[in-house]
Design an enzyme around this catalytic site. Structure first.
Site, PDB file in Angstrom:
ATOM      1  N   THR A  47     -16.129  26.175 -41.536  1.00 45.83           N
ATOM      2  CA  THR A  47     -16.277  26.920 -40.283  1.00 45.83           C
ATOM      3  C   THR A  47     -17.711  27.382 -40.053  1.00 45.83           C
ATOM      4  O   THR A  47     -17.981  28.125 -39.125  1.00 45.83           O
ATOM      5  CB  THR A  47     -15.346  28.145 -40.282  1.00 45.83           C
ATOM      6  OG1 THR A  47     -15.636  28.950 -41.438  1.00 45.83           O
ATOM      7  CG2 THR A  47     -13.894  27.709 -40.341  1.00 45.83           C
ATOM      8  N   SER A 287     -21.845  39.484 -43.702  1.00 47.64           N
ATOM      9  CA  SER A 287     -21.351  38.813 -42.514  1.00 47.64           C
ATOM     10  C   SER A 287     -22.043  37.463 -42.377  1.00 47.64           C
ATOM     11  O   SER A 287     -23.234  37.325 -42.681  1.00 47.64           O
ATOM     12  CB  SER A 287     -21.631  39.657 -41.265  1.00 47.64           C
ATOM     13  OG  SER A 287     -21.418  38.903 -40.086  1.00 47.64           O
ATOM     14  N   LYS A 288     -21.277  36.453 -41.929  1.00 47.14           N
ATOM     15  CA  LYS A 288     -21.865  35.133 -41.711  1.00 47.14           C
ATOM     16  C   LYS A 288     -22.957  35.170 -40.653  1.00 47.14           C
ATOM     17  O   LYS A 288     -23.786  34.261 -40.571  1.00 47.14           O
ATOM     18  CB  LYS A 288     -20.781  34.136 -41.288  1.00 47.14           C
ATOM     19  CG  LYS A 288     -19.851  33.724 -42.418  1.00 47.14           C
ATOM     20  CD  LYS A 288     -18.878  32.657 -41.955  1.00 47.14           C
ATOM     21  CE  LYS A 288     -17.972  32.201 -43.088  1.00 47.14           C
ATOM     22  NZ  LYS A 288     -17.038  31.143 -42.684  1.00 47.14           N
ATOM     23  N   ARG A 289     -22.944  36.230 -39.836  1.00 51.72           N
ATOM     24  CA  ARG A 289     -23.951  36.338 -38.776  1.00 51.72           C
ATOM     25  C   ARG A 289     -25.288  36.867 -39.284  1.00 51.72           C
ATOM     26  O   ARG A 289     -26.253  36.923 -38.534  1.00 51.72           O
ATOM     27  CB  ARG A 289     -23.423  37.224 -37.648  1.00 51.72           C
ATOM     28  CG  ARG A 289     -22.278  36.591 -36.868  1.00 51.72           C
ATOM     29  CD  ARG A 289     -21.790  37.488 -35.755  1.00 51.72           C
ATOM     30  NE  ARG A 289     -21.078  38.636 -36.265  1.00 51.72           N
ATOM     31  CZ  ARG A 289     -19.787  38.627 -36.570  1.00 51.72           C
ATOM     32  NH1 ARG A 289     -19.087  37.516 -36.435  1.00 51.72           N
ATOM     33  NH2 ARG A 289     -19.178  39.714 -37.014  1.00 51.72           N
TER      34      ARG A 289
END
Length: 535
Positions: A47, A287-289
């Protein structure tokens, strides 16, 4: 909500009594080999690109497997097609290979337990769902999304935990068949038992959970025929004969449900070990962000695989000394799951610079290590300046690269620093202009002429910071009108050699560039100033 009791944390030492027995898969789809020993898997969803949290899970699975002479598998859990990112799987494989965590089995390597992409295993999940339907452990559910939404809203109004009311569990066989014949959209749900599930986690100790208290019967096969994570995860771990499941803390609350699935098939579950939550330095969750925890971002910044892996071990425990810099082989030899702590781990990104510098210092102490650094720096310079110089690559001798590393090793966090714009002058002569020099010293020729002569008389054998600093200090004695103040003379020398107004000490710059290059640049600046008499 946690519905978990940590009764004790004794008997946490990993035992291999069961895992050394030969395990025979009961998967009825395809041919599955027999195996024994430790088998673990890293099972990310494609993802997005891999970040430090994912790499931590991969590393600890790899270390556990290799420290027990076992196998490390890569399985791609791509059943959620709505979140699929096309290049994510390649990024996962490339990142693992770059970090030297190469799987023994996986989508690219193959193996006896494939396919290793869940989207290619749909017949396996269908067969196992049919087994549960036949033995009464699962059922078809025809409830619409509208009804499920109403149930959720009603629970929220009553301040209750939203969960499915298991309505379709009570349909008669005839009612089910009629709806199937009519083509009514449906899912397959697993029947949760009401009782408690007790298991021992190798990190968190003895735990008791009651899944049916917090959720209704969970979906195992969606309306599109794809399995949900929990079902595919259990089936695959069994079919691939996984002995230990090492994963993030956030999955701990799912173990009770997973064990009930294992029990429904009459399978023996693997041993579980959940890694503590990974936090930012300010206490927030990763966080992936966050760009700075992306492995791709850190690669571009020049951090080595070993630096990043050491950063992870610094905050993840598993070792007696959590501040010791190790090679990957040393990590394998010294790793112990007993050393993994229960409390959340703080990721201190500032430690990366320290680790990177320590790696360079350690490598530079041996001939082999320095040769490797020289080779790496040569590659970086070639790649960087081929792009910036329209294919033209500076010719660089090994002794020059060696000298640069030796002089600047206390001032850099990784070799990429040496190819940044800050150090461009080491590889490409600067574009200097006369006007900048004249802004510092309106009449610079007498000083430049004198300094060029001074430099030319320094023997090659004395070309080091100490002697060069002594020569520069001698300029302070020049008091006549042709010589400006000492700080201005240093500014002109620095600019002439680097094209910059700030940087390392002038003597250090001169030592790095070496005598011939220093003279060439000083002479060139005089020519730019239109002074023809340079004898």
């Amino acid at each position: 909500m946690l519905f978990m009791i940590n009764v004790c944390r004794i008997h946490r030492r990993v035992t291999l009594s069961r895992i050394l027995d030969v395990r025979t898969s009961h998967c009825r789809y395809g041919t599955v080999a027999q195996t024994s020993g430790v088998r673990v898997r890293f099972a990310p969803s494609p993802t997005g690109h891999i970040h430090l949290g994912g790499l931590r899970t991969a590393l600890y699975n790899y270390l556990f497997a290799k420290s027990h002479g076992g196998q490390f598998l890569l399985r791609i859990e791509d059943t959620d097609q709505s979140r699929f990112v096309p290049d994510a799987m390649k990024n996962i494989e490339d990142t693992l290979n770059w970090a030297n965590l190469t799987p023994d089995e996986g989508p690219t390597q193959g193996g006896n337990f494939g396919p290793y992409l869940q989207s290619e295993r749909l017949p396996i999940y269908k067969e196992h769902a049919d087994i549960l339907l036949k033995n009464g452990k699962a059922y078809h559910c025809f409830c619409s999304q509208q009804r499920l939404s109403l149930l959720r809203k009603a629970a929220i109004r009553k301040k209750e935990t939203p969960k499915y009311d298991n309505r379709c569990r009570h349909l008669t066989p005839q009612e089910i068949q009629d709806k199937l014949d009519q083509g009514v959209s449906h899912v397959i749900r697993f029947k949760l038992d009401e009782g408690a599930v007790t298991f021992e986690d190798l990190v968190y100790g003895l735990i008791q959970q009651r899944p049916a208290l917090v959720e209704g019967d969970p979906v195992i096969i969606k309306a599109d025929g794809f399995p949900v994570y929990h079902f595919a995860n259990v089936v695959d771990d069994h079919c691939m004969q996984i002995s230990h499941v090492l994963r993030g803390w956030e999955w701990l609350t799912s173990v009770g449900k997973h064990i009930q699935l294992y029990n429904a098939f009459r399978w023996t579950p693997p041993q579980f070990a959940h890694l503590p939550l990974l936090l930012n330095k300010d206490g927030t969750k990763l966080s992936k962000r966050q760009n700075d925890i992306s492995v791709d971002y850190l690669k571009v910044k020049g951090y080595s695989p070993n630096s990043i892996l050491n950063l992870i071990t610094f905050c993840g425990a598993g070792f007696e000394d959590n501040r010791k810099i190790r090679t990957l082989s040393q990590m394998v030899n010294e790793f112990s799951l007993d050393g993994v702590t229960q409390h959340s781990a703080v990721l201190d990104m500032e430690m990366l610079d320290y680790i990177g510098q320590q790696e360079i210092l350690k490598a530079s102490q041996s001939t082999e290590g320095m040769e490797k650094l020289v080779s790496q720096l040569r590659h970086l310079v070639t790649e960087t300046y081929r792009e910036r110089n329209q294919g033209q690559v500076p010719k660089i001798a090994d002794n020059y690269l060696h000298r640069i590393i030796e002089i600047r090793k206390l001032h850099i966090k990784n070799l990429h620093d040496l190819v940044s714009n800050k150090y461009r002058y080491l590889w490409i002569a600067p574009n200097t202009n006369a006007e900048t020099v004249k802004e510092i010293i309106p009449q610079p020729d007498p000083f430049l002429k004198y300094f060029i002569k001074l430099v030319s008389e320094v023997p090659e054998k004395d070309w080091d910071q100490t002697n060069l600093a002594s020569q520069l200090k001698s300029l302070k004695q020049k008091k006549d009108a042709d010589f400006p103040s000492f700080p201005k003379m240093m500014k002109v020398i620095r600019y002439s050699l680097t094209g910059q107004k700030e940087g390392p000490a002038v003597a250090e710059i001169m030592e790095m560039l070496m005598k011939e290059e220093v003279l060439d640049r000083l002479i060139r600046i005089r020519k730019n100033l239109s002074f023809q008499d340079i004898s």
